[in-house]
Motif scaffolding. Structure first.
Motif, PDB file in Angstrom:
ATOM      1  N   GLY A  77       0.792  -1.226   0.000  1.00 49.32           N
ATOM      2  CA  GLY A  77       0.000   0.000   0.000  1.00 49.32           C
ATOM      3  C   GLY A  77       0.820   1.270   0.000  1.00 49.32           C
ATOM      4  N   SER A  78       0.480   2.176   0.887  1.00 51.58           N
ATOM      5  CA  SER A  78       1.008   3.535   0.900  1.00 51.58           C
ATOM      6  C   SER A  78       2.531   3.598   0.842  1.00 51.58           C
ATOM      7  CB  SER A  78       0.530   4.255   2.167  1.00 51.58           C
ATOM      8  OG  SER A  78       1.243   5.465   2.364  1.00 51.58           O
ATOM      9  N   THR A  79       3.056   4.370  -0.108  1.00 54.66           N
ATOM     10  CA  THR A  79       4.503   4.563  -0.184  1.00 54.66           C
ATOM     11  C   THR A  79       4.995   5.527   0.895  1.00 54.66           C
ATOM     12  OG1 THR A  79       4.219   6.326  -1.848  1.00 54.66           O
ATOM     13  CG2 THR A  79       4.590   4.078  -2.648  1.00 54.66           C
ATOM     14  N   SER A  80       4.086   6.259   1.515  1.00 53.45           N
ATOM     15  CA  SER A  80       4.474   7.121   2.635  1.00 53.45           C
ATOM     16  C   SER A  80       4.748   6.307   3.892  1.00 53.45           C
ATOM     17  CB  SER A  80       3.376   8.152   2.925  1.00 53.45           C
ATOM     18  OG  SER A  80       3.215   9.049   1.856  1.00 53.45           O
ATOM     19  N   LEU A  81       3.953   5.280   4.114  1.00 47.11           N
ATOM     20  CA  LEU A  81       4.130   4.409   5.272  1.00 47.11           C
ATOM     21  C   LEU A  81       5.160   3.313   5.002  1.00 47.11           C
ATOM     22  CD1 LEU A  81       3.415   3.408   8.083  1.00 47.11           C
ATOM     23  CD2 LEU A  81       1.297   2.423   7.153  1.00 47.11           C
ATOM     24  N   GLN A  82       5.399   3.000   3.757  1.00 42.06           N
ATOM     25  CA  GLN A  82       6.271   1.879   3.395  1.00 42.06           C
ATOM     26  C   GLN A  82       7.662   1.922   4.039  1.00 42.06           C
ATOM     27  OE1 GLN A  82       6.978   1.531  -0.818  1.00 42.06           O
ATOM     28  NE2 GLN A  82       7.780  -0.550  -0.657  1.00 42.06           N
ATOM     29  N   PRO A  83       8.400   3.058   4.012  1.00 42.22           N
ATOM     30  CA  PRO A  83       9.748   3.054   4.612  1.00 42.22           C
ATOM     31  C   PRO A  83       9.738   2.714   6.100  1.00 42.22           C
ATOM     32  CG  PRO A  83       9.458   4.975   3.227  1.00 42.22           C
ATOM     33  CD  PRO A  83       8.102   4.359   3.383  1.00 42.22           C
ATOM     34  N   LEU A  84       8.759   3.251   6.821  1.00 45.20           N
ATOM     35  CA  LEU A  84       8.647   2.949   8.247  1.00 45.20           C
ATOM     36  C   LEU A  84       8.269   1.493   8.455  1.00 45.20           C
ATOM     37  CD1 LEU A  84       8.521   3.701  11.240  1.00 45.20           C
ATOM     38  CD2 LEU A  84       6.172   4.513  10.857  1.00 45.20           C
ATOM     39  N   MET A  85       7.339   1.001   7.660  1.00 43.98           N
ATOM     40  CA  MET A  85       6.886  -0.379   7.827  1.00 43.98           C
ATOM     41  C   MET A  85       8.001  -1.374   7.524  1.00 43.98           C
ATOM     42  SD  MET A  85       4.333  -2.047   8.943  1.00 43.98           S
ATOM     43  CE  MET A  85       2.898  -0.981   8.825  1.00 43.98           C
TER      44      MET A  85
END
Length: 291
Positions: free
Chosen positions: A182-190
């Motif tokens: 999903g979200s590329t904004s959340l991806q690095p943190l996830m």
């Protein structure tokens, strides 16, 4: 002095309001604003437009659409006259963050609500899938642990869990694969959270893919991924069978090129830039630069 240099200096002296000296480059305030936006389906875009009161509106004709946070950052870094928005957790030192209505986009200001442009970073999932899988359930618990909150804070996001407890791996080792997308904004943190969980559970593999918030909703709803990542308020109409959990809060930063002299922008001016129906529209940087 070289004649060409003397001529150039004389020209600048005669036009003090046309050019602003900014380091090794000169910023022409009469230049049009290069508006950068995200693709439809981006949670960052959805949240940004909703916060500006522009939800559902088309992009201005002159706007450049970039797919993904990395592409947005690259465009602003290489375009002196660009302005864009991006997840604060993803913004690098290669661009400049602006204040919004005089408020800096800091973690403290996001927590207090003083910084207006912020949104939740959520995971969506089906309750039955979590309850039916000890692995999925355990990973969801880990996201609220003290270890996870430390990572969230260290990466510049805002932790929302008070009194988080320390995670301990189950006595009976878990194994298997968790699909997250999903979200590329959340991806690095996830990705970082997934790596930390894998270190504590050696027989578990977590695959984290992007695609945008729209993909996060769709994949969770259709069972393609155990968890879908979205970077906006949960909309049950997009995934009727799912519920959600907030991983962290994130501010949306307004970014410009490092050679841009602007330091602050108002919500009103942001709306005028990104509103296809704005009248009058902002035509040049001179309208955004205050003495």
């Amino acid at each position: 002095m070289n004649a060409n240099k003397l001529l150039k200096r004389s020209f600048i002296a005669l036009m003090p309001f046309a050019l602003v000296s900014c380091g090794p480059k000169e910023f022409d305030v009469s230049h049009s604003v290069s508006i950068i936006t995200r693709e439809d389906g981006s949670g960052t875009k959805s949240a940004f437009m909703e916060l500006l009161g522009l939800k559902g509106k088309d992009d201005p004709e002159e706007a450049t659409i970039q797919n993904g946070t990395a592409a947005v950052l690259a465009e602003v870094e290489n375009n002196m006259y660009a302005i864009a928005y991006d997840s604060l957790g993803y913004v690098t030192e290669d661009v400049k963050l602006l204040q919004v209505d005089g408020v800096e986009p800091t973690i403290e200001n996001i927590k207090t609500g003083d910084y207006a442009i912020s949104r939740p970073l959520n995971v969506v999932y089906k309750t039955a899938d979590i309850e039916g899988s000890p692995l999925y359930s355990d990973y969801l618990s880990f996201l609220s642990s003290s270890q996870a909150q430390q990572i969230i804070s260290e990466e510049g996001y805002v932790s929302i869990v008070d009194g988080a407890i320390t995670y301990a791996a189950p006595e009976t080792p878990l194994s298997g694969t968790i699909q997250i997308s999903g979200s590329t904004s959340l991806q690095p943190l996830m990705i970082l959270l997934a790596e930390a969980y894998e270190q504590l559970n050696g027989n578990v593999s977590i695959e984290v893919a992007g695609g945008g918030s729209g993909t996060g909703y769709e994949n969770a709803e259709n069972g393609v991924s155990a968890f879908g990542m979205i970077s906006e308020e949960f909309n049950s109409e997009k995934a009727p069978s799912c519920v959600y959990s907030t991983v962290a809060k994130d501010g949306i930063g307004i970014i410009v090129n490092l050679d841009n002299p602007v330091e602050d922008i108002s919500l009103e001016d942001l709306s005028r830039l990104y509103d296809v129906d704005a009248s009058p529209a902002i035509s040049s940087w001179s309208e955004l630069i205050t003495e």
